[in-house]
Design a protein around this motif. Structure first.
Motif, PDB file in Angstrom:
ATOM      1  N   GLY A   2       0.797  -1.222   0.000  1.00 36.48           N
ATOM      2  CA  GLY A   2       0.000   0.000   0.000  1.00 36.48           C
ATOM      3  C   GLY A   2       0.824   1.264   0.000  1.00 36.48           C
ATOM      4  N   VAL A   3       2.160   1.145   0.129  1.00 35.47           N
ATOM      5  CA  VAL A   3       3.040   2.324   0.137  1.00 35.47           C
ATOM      6  C   VAL A   3       3.964   2.233  -1.058  1.00 35.47           C
ATOM      7  CG1 VAL A   3       4.788   3.614   1.384  1.00 35.47           C
ATOM      8  CG2 VAL A   3       2.940   2.486   2.641  1.00 35.47           C
ATOM      9  N   SER A   4       3.975   3.278  -1.890  1.00 39.34           N
ATOM     10  CA  SER A   4       4.834   3.301  -3.081  1.00 39.34           C
ATOM     11  C   SER A   4       5.804   4.457  -2.964  1.00 39.34           C
ATOM     12  CB  SER A   4       3.976   3.442  -4.350  1.00 39.34           C
ATOM     13  OG  SER A   4       4.826   3.528  -5.479  1.00 39.34           O
ATOM     14  N   LYS A   5       7.070   4.142  -3.099  1.00 38.79           N
ATOM     15  CA  LYS A   5       8.115   5.161  -3.056  1.00 38.79           C
ATOM     16  C   LYS A   5       8.840   5.150  -4.394  1.00 38.79           C
ATOM     17  CE  LYS A   5      12.318   6.519  -0.621  1.00 38.79           C
ATOM     18  NZ  LYS A   5      13.300   6.140   0.432  1.00 38.79           N
ATOM     19  N   GLN A   6       8.921   6.300  -5.008  1.00 40.54           N
ATOM     20  CA  GLN A   6       9.528   6.396  -6.330  1.00 40.54           C
ATOM     21  C   GLN A   6      10.781   7.269  -6.258  1.00 40.54           C
ATOM     22  OE1 GLN A   6       7.562   8.417  -9.848  1.00 40.54           O
ATOM     23  NE2 GLN A   6       7.178   6.276 -10.377  1.00 40.54           N
ATOM     24  N   THR A   7      11.894   6.735  -6.760  1.00 46.91           N
ATOM     25  CA  THR A   7      13.175   7.469  -6.742  1.00 46.91           C
ATOM     26  C   THR A   7      13.655   7.668  -8.167  1.00 46.91           C
ATOM     27  OG1 THR A   7      13.755   6.420  -4.649  1.00 46.91           O
ATOM     28  CG2 THR A   7      15.550   7.469  -5.897  1.00 46.91           C
ATOM     29  N   GLU A   8      13.974   8.926  -8.489  1.00 46.58           N
ATOM     30  CA  GLU A   8      14.507   9.221  -9.815  1.00 46.58           C
ATOM     31  C   GLU A   8      16.029   9.251  -9.747  1.00 46.58           C
ATOM     32  OE1 GLU A   8      12.819  12.003 -13.105  1.00 46.58           O
ATOM     33  OE2 GLU A   8      14.235  13.214 -11.954  1.00 46.58           O
ATOM     34  N   ILE A   9      16.677   8.503 -10.654  1.00 50.40           N
ATOM     35  CA  ILE A   9      18.140   8.402 -10.642  1.00 50.40           C
ATOM     36  C   ILE A   9      18.680   8.900 -11.978  1.00 50.40           C
ATOM     37  CG2 ILE A   9      20.118   6.824 -10.536  1.00 50.40           C
ATOM     38  CD1 ILE A   9      18.383   5.003  -8.777  1.00 50.40           C
ATOM     39  N   VAL A  10      19.687   9.767 -11.924  1.00 52.18           N
ATOM     40  CA  VAL A  10      20.345  10.264 -13.129  1.00 52.18           C
ATOM     41  C   VAL A  10      21.795   9.777 -13.107  1.00 52.18           C
ATOM     42  CG1 VAL A  10      21.046  12.275 -14.455  1.00 52.18           C
ATOM     43  CG2 VAL A  10      18.864  12.285 -13.230  1.00 52.18           C
ATOM     44  N   ARG A  11      22.150   9.036 -14.129  1.00 50.32           N
ATOM     45  CA  ARG A  11      23.500   8.483 -14.191  1.00 50.32           C
ATOM     46  C   ARG A  11      24.188   9.007 -15.452  1.00 50.32           C
ATOM     47  NH1 ARG A  11      23.604   2.220 -14.117  1.00 50.32           N
ATOM     48  NH2 ARG A  11      22.735   2.538 -16.200  1.00 50.32           N
ATOM     49  N   GLU A  12      25.379   9.612 -15.259  1.00 51.11           N
ATOM     50  CA  GLU A  12      26.134  10.129 -16.410  1.00 51.11           C
ATOM     51  C   GLU A  12      26.658   8.973 -17.263  1.00 51.11           C
ATOM     52  OE1 GLU A  12      29.099  12.611 -14.531  1.00 51.11           O
ATOM     53  OE2 GLU A  12      27.970  14.406 -15.090  1.00 51.11           O
ATOM     54  N   ARG A  13      26.606   9.182 -18.565  1.00 49.14           N
ATOM     55  CA  ARG A  13      27.074   8.141 -19.484  1.00 49.14           C
ATOM     56  C   ARG A  13      28.378   8.591 -20.124  1.00 49.14           C
ATOM     57  NH1 ARG A  13      25.942   6.761 -24.981  1.00 49.14           N
ATOM     58  NH2 ARG A  13      24.650   8.632 -25.160  1.00 49.14           N
ATOM     59  N   TRP A  14      29.413   7.790 -19.967  1.00 45.37           N
ATOM     60  CA  TRP A  14      30.735   8.088 -20.518  1.00 45.37           C
ATOM     61  C   TRP A  14      30.949   7.252 -21.790  1.00 45.37           C
ATOM     62  CZ3 TRP A  14      34.936  11.259 -19.463  1.00 45.37           C
ATOM     63  CH2 TRP A  14      36.127  10.939 -20.107  1.00 45.37           C
ATOM     64  N   VAL A  15      31.482   7.886 -22.817  1.00 44.65           N
ATOM     65  CA  VAL A  15      31.781   7.185 -24.067  1.00 44.65           C
ATOM     66  C   VAL A  15      33.278   7.276 -24.326  1.00 44.65           C
ATOM     67  CG1 VAL A  15      31.415   7.127 -26.550  1.00 44.65           C
ATOM     68  CG2 VAL A  15      29.502   7.650 -25.031  1.00 44.65           C
ATOM     69  N   ASP A  16      33.922   6.113 -24.422  1.00 49.82           N
ATOM     70  CA  ASP A  16      35.349   6.085 -24.737  1.00 49.82           C
ATOM     71  C   ASP A  16      35.570   6.411 -26.214  1.00 49.82           C
ATOM     72  OD1 ASP A  16      36.679   5.579 -22.374  1.00 49.82           O
ATOM     73  OD2 ASP A  16      36.365   3.417 -22.500  1.00 49.82           O
ATOM     74  N   ASN A  17      36.591   7.190 -26.486  1.00 52.13           N
ATOM     75  CA  ASN A  17      36.973   7.502 -27.854  1.00 52.13           C
ATOM     76  C   ASN A  17      38.202   6.679 -28.245  1.00 52.13           C
ATOM     77  OD1 ASN A  17      34.868   9.105 -28.671  1.00 52.13           O
ATOM     78  ND2 ASN A  17      35.782  10.995 -27.919  1.00 52.13           N
ATOM     79  N   PRO A  18      38.696   6.812 -29.493  1.00 51.21           N
ATOM     80  CA  PRO A  18      39.662   5.835 -30.044  1.00 51.21           C
ATOM     81  C   PRO A  18      40.884   5.537 -29.183  1.00 51.21           C
ATOM     82  CG  PRO A  18      38.834   7.198 -31.805  1.00 51.21           C
ATOM     83  CD  PRO A  18      38.253   7.772 -30.544  1.00 51.21           C
ATOM     84  N   LEU A  19      41.517   6.542 -28.591  1.00 49.07           N
ATOM     85  CA  LEU A  19      42.737   6.273 -27.830  1.00 49.07           C
ATOM     86  C   LEU A  19      42.472   5.373 -26.633  1.00 49.07           C
ATOM     87  CD1 LEU A  19      45.751   6.740 -27.403  1.00 49.07           C
ATOM     88  CD2 LEU A  19      45.178   8.840 -26.146  1.00 49.07           C
ATOM     89  N   SER A  20      41.388   5.634 -25.901  1.00 52.51           N
ATOM     90  CA  SER A  20      41.051   4.797 -24.744  1.00 52.51           C
ATOM     91  C   SER A  20      40.796   3.353 -25.161  1.00 52.51           C
ATOM     92  CB  SER A  20      39.810   5.361 -24.033  1.00 52.51           C
ATOM     93  OG  SER A  20      40.089   6.608 -23.450  1.00 52.51           O
TER      94      SER A  20
END
Length: 341
Positions: free
Chosen positions: A140-158
Motif C-alpha cells: 500500500g506504500v509506493s516510493k519512487q526514486t529518480e536516478i540520473v547516471r552520467e554516461r561516458w563514451v570512450d573515444n579511439p585512444l582509450s
C-alpha cells in the motif's frame, strides 16, 4: 623533353594489362568494407577494426616497400611508437595501415585536424541516463526514486590502449599539440589518464600489445603544427619519400588498366615534373593522371601518348595546387608542364 627525346622514352616489350575483373573485384571489396565501417560508426559500435579489413587493397609489394615496412614493424616490436614523416602523396597512410595489419592485432584509426582535442582522443560524457525506481516493499506504500547516471563514451585512444590495438593516427601534426599531452603518460608510464572521468576509472593501464603509428606531412606544409619536444623524444621518426621508379610504376599499374609502356611514360613524366615544378607532385598525381589517360586516349601514330594530351591531363591534375589569378597561374603551370613534357 624535346620531340626527338620523346621518341626515346618508349618502353618496348610485351604489353601487360592487369585483369580488369581482378581490379573490379578489389574495388567491390573495398566498397563493401567501407559501408560496413560506416554502418558501425552510425550504430555507435566500437572503433576497433579487424586488421584484414584495414589492409590496403591494392597494395604494391616491392623490395623497397617490404624493407620500409619491416623497419617500421621492427621498431613496433621494440615497443616504440613510429612517426612516419614525408611529403603528401608518397604513400605514408597506406604504408602505416599495411604495417598495422601485419601485426595481426585490432586496429584503431584517428584522423587528425584542428577539431581534435583531448576529449576526441580519450572520451567524454555523452549526456545522462535518467530512470525511476519504484519501491513497494511495504504494501500500500509506493516510493519512487529518480536516478540520473552520467554516461561516458570512450573515444579511439582509450579503446586502443585498453584492447591492445594498433593505433594509426593519420595527419597527426594537423591536430593541436595541447590535445596530445595525454600521450606523454601513455608512452612513458604506460597509463592513460581520462580527464573528466572520476574515481578508479580515471586511468587505464596500457595493454602490453598496444602500439602506435603516426603519419605527418613535412613541417613546411600548411596547417602543420610543431609538436612538443617532450613527446617527439618518445617517437621513432621514419622519413618516407617517394618510391623508386620501379615501385611507382607498380603502384600505378595496380590502380589502372593501361599498357606497360603507357604506365612507364606516365611515371617518367611525373618524376620529371616533380623535379621541375614548385608544387608537390606525388605518386597519387601519377595514379590520377593515369586514370584520366584511360579516358582521354591521345595516342599518336607511333602508339605513344602525344605531348599535348599529356600536358592537358597533368595540367588538370595539378591545377588545384596553384592559386587562381584570372587563369594566369594555371597558364603558367601549363607552360611549365608543356616544356617538361
Amino acid at each position: 623533353m624535346a620531340d626527338d627525346a620523346s621518341r626515346k622514352r618508349k618502353v618496348r616489350g610485351k604489353k601487360i594489362r592487369a585483369s580488369r575483373e581482378q581490379k573490379e573485384g578489389r574495388r567491390a571489396k573495398k566498397e563493401l568494407a567501407r559501408k560496413a565501417s560506416n554502418a558501425g560508426e552510425r550504430s555507435g559500435d566500437t572503433p576497433l577494426s579487424d586488421p584484414a579489413e584495414v589492409a590496403p587493397d591494392p597494395f604494391v609489394e616491392t623490395d623497397a616497400v617490404a624493407s620500409l615496412r619491416g623497419r617500421i614493424n621492427g621498431w613496433l616490436d621494440a615497443d616504440q611508437p613510429v612517426h612516419l614523416i614525408g611529403p603528401t602523396g608518397c604513400g605514408k597512410t597506406a604504408l602505416a595501415l599495411s604495417a598495422a595489419a601485419e601485426r595481426g592485432r585490432p586496429v584503431v584509426w584517428i584522423n587528425g585536424d584542428e577539431a581534435v582535442d583531448t576529449a576526441a582522443l580519450v572520451g567524454d560524457h555523452a549526456g545522462g541516463e535518467r530512470y525511476k525506481e519504484d519501491d513497494q516493499f511495504v504494501g500500500g506504500v509506493s516510493k519512487q526514486t529518480e536516478i540520473v547516471r552520467e554516461r561516458w563514451v570512450d573515444n579511439p585512444l582509450s579503446v586502443a590502449v585498453r584492447e591492445g590495438a594498433t593505433l594509426v593516427y593519420n595527419e597527426f601534426s594537423r591536430s593541436d599539440p595541447a590535445a596530445h599531452n595525454v600521450l606523454l603518460s601513455v608512452f612513458e608510464e604506460g597509463v592513460l589518464e581520462r580527464p573528466g572521468k572520476r574515481g578508479d576509472d580515471r586511468t587505464i593501464d596500457v595493454h602490453p600489445d598496444f602500439r602506435a603509428i603516426l603519419t605527418s606531412n613535412d613541417v613546411e606544409y600548411a596547417g602543420v603544427h610543431k609538436q612538443q619536444d617532450a613527446l617527439l623524444d618518445r617517437f621513432i621518426g621514419v622519413h618516407v619519400d617517394y618510391y623508386d621508379d620501379e615501385t611507382e610504376r607498380a603502384i600505378v599499374d595496380a590502380h589502372v588498366d593501361l599498357a606497360e609502356e603507357d604506365i612507364a611514360t606516365i611515371v617518367e613524366t611525373t618524376r620529371a615534373l616533380r623535379d621541375e615544378l614548385d608544387v608537390v607532385v606525388g605518386t597519387r598525381a601519377a595514379i590520377t593522371a593515369a586514370k584520366g589517360l584511360t579516358i582521354f586516349d591521345g595516342h599518336d601514330e607511333t602508339g605513344e601518348f602525344d605531348d599535348e594530351t599529356l600536358t592537358t591531363v597533368f595540367t588538370d591534375v595539378l591545377a588545384p595546387k596553384v592559386v587562381g589569378n584570372n587563369g594566369e597561374d594555371v597558364d603558367h603551370l601549363r607552360s611549365q608542364i608543356a616544356e617538361t613534357v
